[in-house]
Design a protein around this motif. Structure first.
Motif, mmCIF file in Angstrom:
data_model
loop_
_atom_site.group_PDB
_atom_site.id
_atom_site.type_symbol
_atom_site.label_atom_id
_atom_site.label_comp_id
_atom_site.label_asym_id
_atom_site.label_seq_id
_atom_site.Cartn_x
_atom_site.Cartn_y
_atom_site.Cartn_z
ATOM 1 N N TRP A 59 0.837 -1.203 0.000
ATOM 2 C CA TRP A 59 0.000 0.000 0.000
ATOM 3 C C TRP A 59 0.870 1.249 0.000
ATOM 4 O O TRP A 59 1.740 1.406 0.848
ATOM 5 C CB TRP A 59 -0.883 0.009 1.236
ATOM 6 N N GLU A 61 0.320 5.511 -0.242
ATOM 7 C CA GLU A 61 -0.676 6.570 -0.254
ATOM 8 C C GLU A 61 0.023 7.925 -0.377
ATOM 9 O O GLU A 61 0.980 8.204 0.338
ATOM 10 C CB GLU A 61 -1.493 6.518 1.034
ATOM 11 N N ASP A 81 -6.284 7.592 -8.976
ATOM 12 C CA ASP A 81 -5.823 6.384 -8.289
ATOM 13 C C ASP A 81 -5.629 5.262 -9.307
ATOM 14 O O ASP A 81 -6.594 4.823 -9.938
ATOM 15 C CB ASP A 81 -6.855 5.920 -7.267
ATOM 16 N N GLY A 83 -4.822 2.319 -8.416
ATOM 17 C CA GLY A 83 -5.219 1.075 -7.756
ATOM 18 C C GLY A 83 -4.052 0.107 -7.669
ATOM 19 O O GLY A 83 -2.909 0.507 -7.453
ATOM 20 N N TRP A 84 -4.341 -1.175 -7.859
ATOM 21 C CA TRP A 84 -3.321 -2.216 -7.745
ATOM 22 C C TRP A 84 -2.382 -2.150 -8.953
ATOM 23 O O TRP A 84 -2.821 -2.163 -10.098
ATOM 24 C CB TRP A 84 -3.960 -3.593 -7.672
ATOM 25 N N VAL A 91 -0.960 -1.236 -3.952
ATOM 26 C CA VAL A 91 -2.034 -0.331 -4.326
ATOM 27 C C VAL A 91 -1.481 1.077 -4.170
ATOM 28 O O VAL A 91 -0.789 1.370 -3.187
ATOM 29 C CB VAL A 91 -3.264 -0.518 -3.412
ATOM 30 N N ARG A 93 -2.685 5.108 -3.998
ATOM 31 C CA ARG A 93 -3.876 5.920 -3.798
ATOM 32 C C ARG A 93 -3.469 7.374 -3.553
ATOM 33 O O ARG A 93 -2.532 7.647 -2.819
ATOM 34 C CB ARG A 93 -4.640 5.392 -2.596
ATOM 35 N N TYR A 94 -4.183 8.295 -4.197
ATOM 36 C CA TYR A 94 -3.996 9.728 -3.985
ATOM 37 C C TYR A 94 -5.154 10.241 -3.153
ATOM 38 O O TYR A 94 -6.310 9.906 -3.417
ATOM 39 C CB TYR A 94 -3.978 10.487 -5.312
ATOM 40 N N ARG A 95 -4.844 11.070 -2.137
ATOM 41 C CA ARG A 95 -5.885 11.678 -1.318
ATOM 42 C C ARG A 95 -5.616 13.164 -1.192
ATOM 43 O O ARG A 95 -4.502 13.587 -0.940
ATOM 44 C CB ARG A 95 -5.890 11.083 0.113
#
Length: 97
Positions: A59, A61, A81, A83-84, A91, A93-95
């Motif tokens: 993961w 992020e 994103d 994803g995988w 994975v 992910r952008y937040r």
């Protein structure tokens, strides 16, 4: 410490070619004339945005401040994103917070 042999000349050339292609596509997607002759400048501009990256096994992020949202990056879809990513084994992910 990485206990692997150094990359061969052929391997380095292959990575350089992939990096150049990635930079060109990034510059094209941004659509900014400033990067027409400097695609690596486009990658640097995207990568130098302030934020925080956290990672653990499987993961990754990327956390960016909502106030620092770059509309050119958003329009280009460069922060979607993915994803995988099998090749990365994680994975991504952008937040925006």
């Amino acid at each position: 410490m990485l206990l692997a042999p150094a990359a061969s000349t052929c391997e380095r050339a292959a990575v350089d070619a992939i990096a150049a292609d990635w930079a060109r596509v990034t510059a094209d997607r941004l659509g900014d004339e400033r990067y027409a002759g400097d695609p690596f400048g486009a990658v640097a501009a995207v990568a130098r945005r302030p934020g925080r990256i956290t990672a653990e096994t499987g993961w990754i992020e990327v956390e960016l401040a909502l106030a620092d949202t770059d509309l050119a990056v958003r329009r280009a879809g460069l922060d979607l994103d993915p994803g995988w990513l099998g090749w990365l084994g994680a994975v991504v992910r952008y937040r925006y917070v």
